[in-house]
Structure formats: C-alpha cells, structure tokens
Design a protein around this motif. Sequence first.
Motif, short mmCIF file in Angstrom:
data_model
loop_
_atom_site.label_atom_id
_atom_site.label_comp_id
_atom_site.label_asym_id
_atom_site.label_seq_id
_atom_site.Cartn_x
_atom_site.Cartn_y
_atom_site.Cartn_z
N TYR A 190 -12.99 1.57 -4.50
CA TYR A 190 -11.80 1.36 -3.67
C TYR A 190 -10.53 1.74 -4.43
N PHE A 197 -5.70 8.29 -2.14
CA PHE A 197 -5.06 8.31 -0.82
C PHE A 197 -3.54 8.47 -0.95
N TRP A 232 -7.31 12.89 5.43
CA TRP A 232 -6.36 11.79 5.34
C TRP A 232 -6.74 10.70 6.35
N LEU A 239 -9.61 2.74 4.62
CA LEU A 239 -8.74 1.65 4.15
C LEU A 239 -8.58 0.57 5.23
N HIS A 240 -8.49 0.99 6.49
CA HIS A 240 -8.38 -0.01 7.56
C HIS A 240 -9.70 -0.77 7.71
N LYS A 243 -10.82 -3.92 5.95
CA LYS A 243 -10.32 -5.22 6.40
C LYS A 243 -11.21 -5.81 7.50
N PHE B 80 -8.44 -3.88 13.24
CA PHE B 80 -8.74 -2.77 12.33
C PHE B 80 -9.90 -1.93 12.81
N THR B 83 -8.30 0.46 15.17
CA THR B 83 -7.47 1.42 14.44
C THR B 83 -8.34 2.48 13.78
N ILE B 145 0.36 0.68 17.05
CA ILE B 145 1.28 0.42 15.95
C ILE B 145 2.38 -0.55 16.41
N ARG B 152 3.53 -8.74 13.45
CA ARG B 152 3.92 -8.99 12.05
C ARG B 152 5.41 -9.32 11.90
N ARG B 159 5.10 -7.93 3.53
CA ARG B 159 4.58 -7.11 4.63
C ARG B 159 5.42 -5.85 4.87
N PHE B 162 3.71 -2.36 5.42
CA PHE B 162 3.16 -2.02 6.74
C PHE B 162 4.25 -1.42 7.62
N HIS B 166 4.09 2.44 8.74
CA HIS B 166 3.71 2.66 10.13
C HIS B 166 4.90 3.04 11.01
N LEU B 169 5.12 6.57 10.49
CA LEU B 169 4.22 7.34 11.37
C LEU B 169 4.87 7.58 12.73
N MET B 515 2.22 -0.67 0.18
CA MET B 515 1.10 -1.48 0.68
C MET B 515 -0.04 -1.57 -0.32
N LEU B 516 -0.31 -0.41 -0.95
CA LEU B 516 -1.50 -0.36 -1.79
C LEU B 516 -1.25 -0.84 -3.22
#
Lengths: 286, 540
Positions: A190, A197, A232, A239-240, A243, B80, B83, B145, B152, B159, B162, B166, B169, B515-516
């Motif tokens: 991961y 990523f 991508w 990644l989603h 969860k 998720f 998504t 989204i 959220r 947060r 996110f 998004h 995006l 986020m990561l």
Amino acid sequence: MLQYVFLEHPFFALTSLLYLASTLAYGLAWVSPSRLPGRIGTALMAAGVALNTAVIVGRWLEAGRAPFKSLFESLVFFAFCIALLYLVFERLYKTRLFGVAGGLMAFGSMAYALAKWDAEIVKLPPALQSGWFVPHVMVYFIGYAAVAIATGVAVVQLLASRIPFVHRLTTLKAGSVLSGEPLDLDRISYDAVRFGFVLLTVGLLVGSVWAKSAWGDFWVWDPKENWSLVTWLVYGAYLHLRKVRGWRGDRAAWLAIIGFAVVMFTYLGISVLPTAEESAHVYTQS
Amino acid sequence: MSNSSTSPGPAPEAAPSAAEREARLVTLLVFGAMVIGAVVQIWIPPGPTTLVAATGIASLVLLGLTFLVPGRLRATLTGFRFTSSLLIALAIFAILGTLILQGKPAELYRAKYPAVAGLILALRFDDIFHGLPYAGLMALFGAAILASASLRWPISARRAGFFIAHVGLLVSGAGAAASSMLSVRGRIDLFAGGDVAHQVRVTKGGVATGATEQLAFELKLDQFDLVNYETEYRVGYYEKVRIVRDGVALDDYKLKTSFDPDLGWHRLPQGDRFRLKAIYPDFEVAPKVTPAADGPAALLVTLAGRPQWLQPGEVVTTADGALAVAFGDQLPAPPGHPTAVLVSAQERRVVIHRADGDATQPLTDGLVLLGGAVRFDQLLPHATRTAVYQTRSRLWNNPAVVFETELNGRPSETLATAAQPRGVFLRDGRSALVFEKRDKEVKAFLSHVTARQGNTLERAVISVNDPMDFGGWTLYQVNYNPEDPSYSGLEAVRDPGVLWVFVGFTLICVGVFYMLYVEPRLRGGGIDRPAPPASTAAPV
Ligand code: HEM
C-alpha cells in the motif's frame, strides 16, 4: 548480440550484470543463515545503480539532451528507478526479502532494452523540446517504479499465503530480513502504491500542462493519455476500495497487480491499439 | 467516511446481506445511468453541449434525490464500493475510447468492425466521450462527490485533503466542460511579409468547419525561420523487420544504431565486424601512374592549372572548349576546338594546330605553351595507370568511405558515398550498413510575429512549446511548408476553461498528497486502517 553489447557498450552490459548478480545474491540470502549474501546483494544493487547513473549521464552528454526519448532510453531509466527505489524501500522497511523481485525487474528492464537494442540517438523533435519533458518523464517513471515494487510485494504477499517456503521467507530473521521485525506486506505494498499514486497524479498534471503548451489542448484523448487515465483510475479505485471491508490483503494485492498490468500496457502496449496510428505518444522505431 | 452507512468515519459494514444489497444498488446505479443515457441519446445527439448539460442536470437531480428518497441511496452513492465501481466503469470507457476509433464516418466502422458496427453506432460509441452513457457516469461522479462532501462538512484539518482533492476534481471537470463548450480554435495561415491576419478559420477536431472568427487584432508574420540540426555523417546499422502497412506484410529496414565515422573495428549486433578502412571527406577517383617496363606511354599535362596524366589516344580540353590537348602519335586534330595541341611521344614533338596553320616544336620537360595555358611535365615511355580513391580537400563536400566487413571470417571491401547511399548488406540482407548524410532534421520553427490591437503592439517569436498570448487568444506554432520557407501555420485558441482545469489539477495533486501523507499523521501516525488486513504475513 551479447558480444556486441560487451564490446561496444560495456557499461550497459555491466549494469545489467550487476542487477543480475544482486538478484542471485538476494536469492541466496533467502536460504543462507548468514547475513553476507544479503549484504552483497545490496552492495551489488547499489553498484548497479551507480553504474546505471553513469550510463544515463553519459548518454545525456552524448545526446546533448535528456535520454528519455526512445523506448530503449526509457527502459534504461526505468531500471535505474526500480533499483534506486528498491534500495530506498530496503532501508525503509529493513528487509531484503524483495531484493530478488527488485533485482529481477531492474535486470529485466535492462535486458529488454539490450535485447531490442533500438539504441540510435534520435534528435529531439520540436514538440519534445520543452521544460516539461524531463519532469514529466521522471515523475512518471519513478511512479511506475513505485507501483512495480508494490506489485513485487503483492506477488510475495499472495504467494506467502499459498506456498509455505515463501511464507517462511516473510518471517525470516536471519539473512534476508535486516531487523527481524514482522513484515506487514499489505502495508508495504500500500505504501508503495500510495507513493506511486501521488507521482502518477503529478505526472498526469504535468503531462496535460505540457500538452497545452505544445498542442494547444490539455487533453486530446490520445490513447496514451487515456491509458494513463485508466492507470490513475484503477489505482484510485484501489485506494478507495481499501476502505471497504474485505478489500485488503489478497484482493488488494490482486488489484495492485492488475494496476501494474495496466501500467505496463500503457508503457509498452499502446502500439497494438487501433487508435495508436494517430497517437503522438507511441514509441516508434526510434 | 463509511462505506455503506451515512455517518462519516471509517465504520465497517454491518452485515453481509447489507453489503449484498449495496452491491446490487451500486450495479443498478452504474448500469442504470449508462442505460438511461443510451436511451435518451436516441433523441438527443451527442456533443460537448449535450454532455455538459446532461451531466450537470442529472448530477443535480440525483443529488436532490439522495436527500429526498428514503433508504440507502445516499449511503450507497457516498460509499467506497460505489466510488470504486464508478472509477472502474470510467476506466472501461477510457479503454473503449482507445479500442474504437473515434469520430470517424459510419462507413468506416461498418468496414472495420462489421460484427459490432451496428452496436457502436447505436450506442454512439464512435464519439464515446460526448455520448450520454458517459454523461450518465459523469453525473454519478459529480453527485457522489457532492454528496460525500455534504457528509463531511464542515472542513477540518483532518479532512481538508478530501475537500481539496475532490473539489479539485469538480473544478477540473467544470473547467473541462467550459472548455469543451466555449473554447474556439482555428487556423491562421501567414506568409512572411505577406498579408495581415484578422481572423481565424475555425476547426473542430482538426477539421475546418467553414466558419471564421474575428481575432479583434492584427497579426503579421515578419519572418519565419526553419532551423535544422547540423548536418552530420554517420554509419547507420539497419536490420530487416517485418511490418504491416495497410494490412500488407512487408520487409523494411529499421535503423537500430549508428556509429561515428572512425577507423576502428566495430562489432555488430548480429555478430559481424566492420571498420571504415578509409574516409574521404571530399571524394574523387584519381588516376595514379607508375613507370613500367612495357606498356603505353604516359604524359603529365597541366591544362588550365589542372594536372592530368594522359595515355595515347586521350584528349583533354578546357571547360570552354577553346583549347584541346591530344596525346598520340598520328592523331588528327580533334575537331571543334580553335586551338589543338597534338603531342607525339615517339617523335617527342608538339604540333600547335590552328585554323591558320600548324607550328611544331620539340617536347621537353617543363615545356610551357600558349602563355602558360598548357604545360608538359613528364613523359614516361611505358607506364601503368590505375584509379585511386582520394580526397580533393578536407572539406566534407562529397564524403565517401570504404567499408571493410568481415562476414563469417571472410573480409570484403565496399566503397560507399553519402551522396548515393547504398547498403552494404550482411547476412543475406538481414542487416545492412549505410554511410549516410543526416540533414534537414528539423530543430525548430520560429515565427517572428507582430500583433497590434489599437495602440498596443507586441512582437514575439512563436515556436512549438512557446506560444504567444495576445488579445485573449493563445497562438501556437503548428505547421510549416518545406517547399515554401515563407509560410507559417499557427493555431489560435481561445479557451476560458483551461485555467480552471489546471487550478483543479493542482488542487487534486495537493489534496491527494495531503490525504495520503498529512492526514494519517494528523490522525496520530500510521495509515488509516478502518478494516484489518485480510492476510498479513505473520512473523515468527
Ligand atoms: C466518484 C467520485 C469520488 C468520490 C465520491 C470520492 C470519495 C472519496 C471519499 C469519501 C474519500 C475518503 C475521504 C476521507 O478519508 O474522509 C476519498 C478518498 C480518496 N480519494 Fe476519492 N472520490 C472520488 C473520486 C476520486 C478520484 C477520481 C480520485 C483520483 C483518482 C480520488 C482519489 C482519492 C484518494 C487518493 C483518496 C484517499 C484514499 C486514502 O485515504 O487512502 N477520488 N474519496
């Protein structure tokens, strides 16, 4: 061919040999109770990276431009990224378990380049003479190397639950494992995907900014662009999905592998697509 | 965020049956959106406006429904599993767009994919990214989204990633929508020193629509430079490959590598060896004369400053033909030359022949005639004459090399000139060496232009990768004509959406990183782990 590469391009040959030798040493570390083979593996891999760097710099000077134009050049750079990133991972996770995977991938990339030997130094056409060229390629290839390593780990992860020998390896204290700490393969894979990523995201952005300045459009639905988007999206899904309950472990490993297959297709397979003829991105004979 | 419940935060799903129900709803949503799109586009043709309008409207309707409809719609849409499925569906569309040629005439699909052409055309997959099935997916994307964001709200440091990513995006998507609806692009053809351009010939997908758009400024090409890379000479190594062109398999030679022209031995990939035995920058074939025990005589004549060896029966003339020198014992004067000098080796004498009569004199070494126009240096009673390769000068005017190749241990030599490159074939033609000139490789196209709008004047050099911004347009270098060095083809683009696309992209990059890498630290280190890994190696 071998004779030719050795005589005409000894550093290319030697780099490949170092990667191969490090693979063997890392393999030996799996079964040896001594730490020496593992250490030799690391030393050989580091030497391979050093020589690979020299090969890239040498070609950069010879060509008078960054050596990322042809498939051949990119494979040599890909080998470098994999090996370098592998060494970073080895340090980070204090394990040499994946040395064989890292070494094999770096060697494989070099060997493919040498076997095809489309080594002509091609002049940069105007579209590639851009300040975005080097960051775009570098970011992508480091990203590709990261997901390559994630895939290597994912393969080990899948095998570990099926083959007792591999399972034993993942728990080895002597030899291959530096610290003797337990390995969380899912987490390591991961982490590599996560890192990859971020780079794939930046690569996509840089690519589209470049496309805008070269072609006047940030997105032209070129097959290479589309497949980069697919890559991508697949890793985005990975990644989603992490969860969602039940989507770690084996399933995540399979997704990482599928993601890498898509990466490899994006990198090497685009030319087989019916839309490739109109692409500005396909590695042609040069 | 939950994967199936409405409360934010990583909470595992309650029961397998709920997961199954969710999976069914996910499938229904994704396929439903595509099917609805496919049906609606029977009446509404695809296109950028259709795509944007349909996506926007459907997104908002769906978002409204998530608040109004009781049940699991909102939870599913923000989950998720949904998504990820949506991302995979979008990926499949992106793949289809590379498998099916886009924007071609219907006949082409019928010819190329006879089995599925009907389906492709019915679903409008010939313009897949502007069709309504795709709009359906994009609508789900937007609604999901927005719904996730509503769950959220408000933003917190933990947060923020996110939201940044998004929202990025959505911003990119909105920018792309604005771009596809509002942007104008077209061509401007300019000639150096020629007419001033005021308008753009509008194009769609690279094809002229016939419409024009005013630039609102004047554009003039002052100068166009086509810069080539320096000419170089190299030894190219080619290998025979099979290629398929227009469905026909052909043999072709592919350049694999090349060598500097040097005198060292080189190994070739297929195992052979070669070297350049000689390199002549300014090649010519010159006669070489050596004294011999028997054989014909040879005379060194310098005519109009150029020394040459003649053998009996040979004649040399000046470029204008006014003067000829003929070497031989009983030669008649060669016709058509006002003055002819006839040389007899046997009698060692020279006859100067003119219309008004002949004059004779003995042939001696260093004899100079006609005011220095002719000079005789050496007469060899018997000589052999061979041709030798030599270079006239050190300038690379007419380069040639002699290849020495060693094929299966057998040496052979071949002369090759760059002016008429011919392959030295090896291994029954499976590979070849070619001494070649590399020139006319384009390095840059540079359009020196002047743009004028009212009192504002701007001069710029436009080149590939270095466009010019002026008067709301961006001007790109896209075309040139090797036959007409005064021509430059520019593309003019007015795109109000692109800035937002890049703002969105930047937000995505920052947000993804946040986020990561940042959020896990804010949450107290390590990665976010809502569910335990299913299979982690257990160390001893
Ligand atoms: C249908 C559209 C999308 C929705 C509804 C969505 C929703 C979400 C949500 C709710 C989260 C969790 C945020 C949190 O932890 O609170 C998330 C995380 C994330 N999203 Fe998305 N997303 C979408 C599309 C995308 C796309 C296209 C990408 C890029 C490929 C992306 C990249 C990410 C990343 C990298 C994370 C962080 C994952 C992690 O923490 O490991 N998302 N998304």
